[in-house]
Scaffold this active site. Sequence first.
Site, PDB file in Angstrom:
ATOM      1  CD  GLU A 163      -3.120  -1.089   2.114  1.00  0.00           C
ATOM      2  OE1 GLU A 163      -3.033  -0.287   3.061  1.00  0.00           O
ATOM      3  OE2 GLU A 163      -4.091  -1.842   1.941  1.00  0.00           O
ATOM      4  CD  GLU A 278      -4.258  -5.631   2.902  1.00  0.00           C
ATOM      5  OE1 GLU A 278      -5.102  -4.844   3.384  1.00  0.00           O
ATOM      6  OE2 GLU A 278      -3.032  -5.525   3.096  1.00  0.00           O
TER       7      GLU A 278
END
Length: 343
Positions: A163, A278
């Site tokens: 991320e 995710e």
Amino acid sequence: MHSLLLPAVLTLSMTALAAPHGVQERATRNSAKLRFIGVNESGPEFGNANLPGKYGTDYTWPNLTSIDTFIAKGFNTFRINTLMERMIPNTLSGPLDSAYMDNLTETVNYITNKKAYAMIVPHNYGRYYGKIINSPSDFKTFWSTAAKPYANNDLVIFDTNNEYHDMAGTLVAEVNQAAIDGIRAAGATSQYIAVEGNAYTGAWTWSNTTGTNGKTNADTMGDLTDPSDKLIYQMHQYFDSDGSGTSETCVSATIGSERLKFATEWLRENKKIGLVGEFAGAVNEVCEAAVKDMLSFVASNSDVWTGALWWAAGPWWSNYMFSVEPAGGPAFATYVDVLAEYA
Ligand SMILES: *[C@@H]1O[C@H](CO)[C@@H](O)[C@H](O)[C@H]1NC(C)=O
Ligand SMILES: *[C@@H]1O[C@H](CO)[C@@H](O)[C@H](O)[C@H]1NC(C)=O
Ligand SMILES: *[C@@H]1O[C@H](CO)[C@@H](O)[C@H](O)[C@H]1NC(C)=O
Ligand SMILES: CC(=O)N[C@H]1CO[C@H](CO)[C@@H](O)[C@@H]1O
């Protein structure tokens, strides 16, 4: 490749791998099975305020018995969260910390000896000691050092970083390219590499959230190159109103497929393959429907989506709403079998 010992789901994926253009091969596969189905394993990245931190106090390693439970359910992919500062302390061009790496390798080998994929991901958000990684060449050096121990393990997947966010979009693309180049330079040429975008690599914001220089992931991420042609675009998607995965409330039963729509088109147009690296929902009726809807969408777009990994398992989550840690994790009873349907 260990074809004799592979479970059916992996044999299928290896067949696809052998084809020069796996995308077409997979499109003809008439099955709801996903190439990668599994879970994030948390623990080694915990306690990131304490570096290097202490095993057992600040961080821990995945429970291998729990990994067995998931493998028995058919899961074939484990995303192992690590920290760059613990792998290679002090400077990106330094040597590996052998004690931390020995434990990481023990977990990796445990998984890959069972013929599942071990995805290694520094949970660093594009930062090293809190500072944005702004030297692609140093990051290339980091990855060529970090990938070397796994150069001969085909079932490792390298995930360049978890991320990236609040960076220039062009820099995010440059550091991903540097990671690819470093990993291949280490002699790790057979493995998949998962790349991640800016803006927390969100699928729903792939084309409309800009980095600090006004560029979106759709603008910057399409030009990455890999001599081994094994890139996977990893995106994350949660179902709460701000998409952060912090609320128990999912927007609707169909929010997952809606939020994947634009990214699906981008992947297809750009001839890329993606992975929902995710996702999660809390235990309630709307979220359960949203999870099932998203998985079904991923499976029915398997020309571009290779799979989905639940967030998260790990020994220290306690009563965290998304934990599927066997068997007491709040989400275990509801969601492990839902994922297993795609295994
Ligand atoms: C690992 O999981 C097993 C089975 O759930 C449990 O008995 C054991 O205590 C766990 N170990 C750790 C260190 O959490
Ligand atoms: C590695 O794991 C062992 C337990 O299996 C532990 O004793 C040791 O402190 C760990 N070391 C690191 C650096 O994580
Ligand atoms: C980006 O576009 C998606 C799809 O249209 C939309 O759901 C989302 O709200 C948008 N996000 C932002 C931050 O504009
Ligand atoms: C969405 C989510 O739960 N993210 C978590 C990821 O894991 C780190 C630590 O491992 C947490 O800080 C995040 O909140």
